[in-house]
Every structure is written in structure tokens, then in C-alpha cells.
Design an enzyme around this catalytic site. Structure first.
Site, PDB file in Angstrom:
ATOM      1  N   ARG A 167     -29.677  -3.454 -25.685  1.00 48.94           N
ATOM      2  CA  ARG A 167     -30.393  -4.683 -26.048  1.00 48.94           C
ATOM      3  C   ARG A 167     -29.656  -5.935 -25.579  1.00 48.94           C
ATOM      4  O   ARG A 167     -30.261  -6.860 -25.047  1.00 48.94           O
ATOM      5  CB  ARG A 167     -30.596  -4.750 -27.557  1.00 48.94           C
ATOM      6  CG  ARG A 167     -31.156  -3.508 -28.215  1.00 48.94           C
ATOM      7  CD  ARG A 167     -32.518  -3.120 -27.688  1.00 48.94           C
ATOM      8  NE  ARG A 167     -33.085  -2.038 -28.493  1.00 48.94           N
ATOM      9  CZ  ARG A 167     -34.101  -1.284 -28.106  1.00 48.94           C
ATOM     10  NH1 ARG A 167     -34.660  -1.484 -26.928  1.00 48.94           N
ATOM     11  NH2 ARG A 167     -34.562  -0.318 -28.885  1.00 48.94           N
ATOM     12  N   HIS A 180     -42.254   5.822 -32.906  1.00 52.83           N
ATOM     13  CA  HIS A 180     -42.663   4.432 -32.743  1.00 52.83           C
ATOM     14  C   HIS A 180     -44.183   4.309 -32.758  1.00 52.83           C
ATOM     15  O   HIS A 180     -44.729   3.299 -33.181  1.00 52.83           O
ATOM     16  CB  HIS A 180     -42.124   3.869 -31.421  1.00 52.83           C
ATOM     17  CG  HIS A 180     -40.653   3.667 -31.416  1.00 52.83           C
ATOM     18  ND1 HIS A 180     -40.068   2.470 -31.755  1.00 52.83           N
ATOM     19  CD2 HIS A 180     -39.637   4.507 -31.106  1.00 52.83           C
ATOM     20  CE1 HIS A 180     -38.755   2.578 -31.656  1.00 52.83           C
ATOM     21  NE2 HIS A 180     -38.465   3.799 -31.261  1.00 52.83           N
ATOM     22  N   ASP A 239     -33.914   4.939 -39.824  1.00 53.42           N
ATOM     23  CA  ASP A 239     -34.419   4.272 -38.635  1.00 53.42           C
ATOM     24  C   ASP A 239     -35.342   3.151 -39.110  1.00 53.42           C
ATOM     25  O   ASP A 239     -35.636   3.031 -40.306  1.00 53.42           O
ATOM     26  CB  ASP A 239     -35.142   5.275 -37.736  1.00 53.42           C
ATOM     27  CG  ASP A 239     -35.112   4.878 -36.263  1.00 53.42           C
ATOM     28  OD1 ASP A 239     -34.884   3.685 -35.965  1.00 53.42           O
ATOM     29  OD2 ASP A 239     -35.323   5.745 -35.399  1.00 53.42           O
ATOM     30  N   HIS A 295     -30.365  10.715 -33.896  1.00 54.58           N
ATOM     31  CA  HIS A 295     -31.261  10.439 -35.008  1.00 54.58           C
ATOM     32  C   HIS A 295     -31.388  11.729 -35.813  1.00 54.58           C
ATOM     33  O   HIS A 295     -32.113  12.630 -35.381  1.00 54.58           O
ATOM     34  CB  HIS A 295     -32.636  10.028 -34.535  1.00 54.58           C
ATOM     35  CG  HIS A 295     -32.665   8.928 -33.515  1.00 54.58           C
ATOM     36  ND1 HIS A 295     -32.349   9.140 -32.175  1.00 54.58           N
ATOM     37  CD2 HIS A 295     -32.970   7.618 -33.631  1.00 54.58           C
ATOM     38  CE1 HIS A 295     -32.493   7.996 -31.508  1.00 54.58           C
ATOM     39  NE2 HIS A 295     -32.868   7.057 -32.371  1.00 54.58           N
TER      40      HIS A 295
END
Length: 246
Positions: A28, A133, A205, A121
Site C-alpha cells: 500500500r 472481498h 480481517d 490469513h
């Protein structure tokens, strides 16, 4: 100064500044600021060089720390059970021992640079081809299969004292036939805490993902995650409703 502290102390410290900086495309900060992208987990997995993985952790920690970031949601400890998993390119590969070794090396590089690592995860998003997602993601693998494959890197991380583990929103039907892992007491408390012996910090998450928002509201999700055994709730869909629910 927070590295290596027990869960109770870590959770009492204000100012954990967190980011996804895995290397490769999921970087990011590097993407946003135009830095050269650190080597991807996929490339590191192909090379199989733990020293290189540790160096990438050190590289990432250096620029995160300079920006005041002190917790990285990395390494990705998912074993690529399904070749078309959404973590393809983000995983160190399909070989559990290699994933274990490179995850540990990456974590050590981050830790040495003053950034807290977080394995993700749990219990292993590489075993599902769907995306949390964009909706439900599920695996029907039995616990015996998971213990022989995707849980190996997480157990190695636990044995080495990993500070934080992120829980996936995948439904691991071999553990809980209905609830996603992040809302499942069977996954977080029974398996991770009691059977695998983890006493570090558990974070969900992002709770604003569709795997959760399509199932329940922000308040119910927050309460369910806490009852399941989570310590930190990441990005509820609505912070106010989550707080009210709690």
C-alpha cells in the site's frame, strides 16, 4: 519497544499504526508513494531463499518505520492449496515447509526493523478459490488435511512466538459448517487458542468485506467476533453500530 510483549501488554499500548505491506502488488505504501515495489512473496517463494525474504522484511520495515507505521499485516502464511486462490502471487507457494521458512524469515526482518509482523490469513485462505472481498469463500478440507498442509506455517509461527495472527473470513467447513472463521469460536478459541496453543493477539480481517456484510450487520459482526475470541476488530462496516452492538 512493544516487540515480544505478551498479549495483555501489547493490547494496552496506544498507537498501533497498521498497514498491508506484503511486497509485490499488495504494497500500500510503496504503491501510493511511488517507491520501488519490494519483491513479491511469489518471487521469493520461487527463489526459496530465506535470507532474501528476511532482507525484504528489513527493507519494508525501514520505510514503514520512517513513516511512523509499526505493524505490518505480513507475512502471508497461506499455503497455495488451490492454484487459482485469490492469494496467488501473495503466497510463498504450495509447499508448507517453504512457506513456513520464508514467513519466519520475513517476520524476522520486519521485527529487526522495529515493525511488528502479523501472520495471515488463518486458517489458510490458499485453500479456497473464492474471494472474501466479493462474497463467501469456503473450503471443505478436513482438519486432518489442514494439519498436514495449510496449518503448518501457522503452527511454526506460534511455536516461534509470532505476535499477531489475522483471521480470514473464509468458511472452513471442516471446522465450522456455517460461520466464517473470523466469527467462529471453533476456529479461533478451540483450534487456534486451545489446540494450537496460541497466546498472542488475534485480529480479524476487515469486517467491511462482503463475506461479513452480506451475512450480518456491523453490530452483530463485532459481537460475534469478540465472542469467537478475537482481540481486535479490523475496519467494521460502521464503527458506531459496532460500538453500540458491543
Amino acid at each position: 519497544g512493544v516487540l515480544g510483549m505478551k498479549k495483555e501488554i501489547l493490547l494496552s499500548i496506544a498507537g498501533l499504526h497498521m498497514v498491508d505491506e506484503e511486497g509485490g502488488n499488495v504494497s500500500r505504501v510503496a504503491n501510493k508513494l511511488g517507491y520501488p515495489l519490494p519483491a513479491s512473496p511469489e518471487a521469493l517463494g520461487e527463489a526459496g531463499d530465506a535470507a532474501q525474504a528476511q532482507a525484504v522484511g528489513t527493507e519494508i520495515a525501514a520505510y514503514l518505520k520512517a513513516l511512523g507505521l509499526n505493524l505490518d499485516f505480513a507475512p502471508v502464511a497461506d499455503v497455495l492449496v488451490e492454484n487459482d486462490s485469490e492469494v496467488k502471487g501473495r503466497s510463498y507457494g504450495a509447499e508448507p515447509q517453504r512457506v513456513s521458512a520464508l514467513s519466519a524469515a520475513m517476520a524476522q526482518g520486519l521485527r529487526a526493523g522495529g515493525v511488528i509482523p502479523c501472520y495471515k490469513h488463518f486458517p489458510g485462505h490458499g485453500a479456497t478459490a473464492q474471494s472474501a472481498h466479493a462474497g463467501k469463500a469456503a473450503s471443505s478440507r478436513a482438519l486432518s488435511q489442514m494439519l498436514a498442509c495449510e496449518l503448518i506455517p501457522f503452527q511454526a509461527g506460534i511455536d516461534a512466538g509470532i505476535e499477531m495472527i489475522m483471521i480470514s473470513h473464509m468458511t472452513a467447513r471442516g471446522l465450522d459448517t456455517s460461520a466464517p472463521a473470523s466469527l467462529s469460536r471453533a476456529v479461533i478459541t478451540t483450534l487456534l487458542r486451545e489446540e494450537m496453543g496460541y497466546d498472542g493477539v488475534v485480529i480479524t480481517d476487515a469486517l467491511r468485506m462482503e463475506a461479513i456484510t452480506e451475512r450480518c450487520g456491523a453490530g452483530e459482526a463485532a459481537v460475534s467476533a469478540l465472542l469467537a475470541g478475537a482481540d481486535i476488530l479490523l475496519l467494521p462496516e460502521d464503527l458506531g453500530l459496532a460500538a453500540q452492538g458491543i
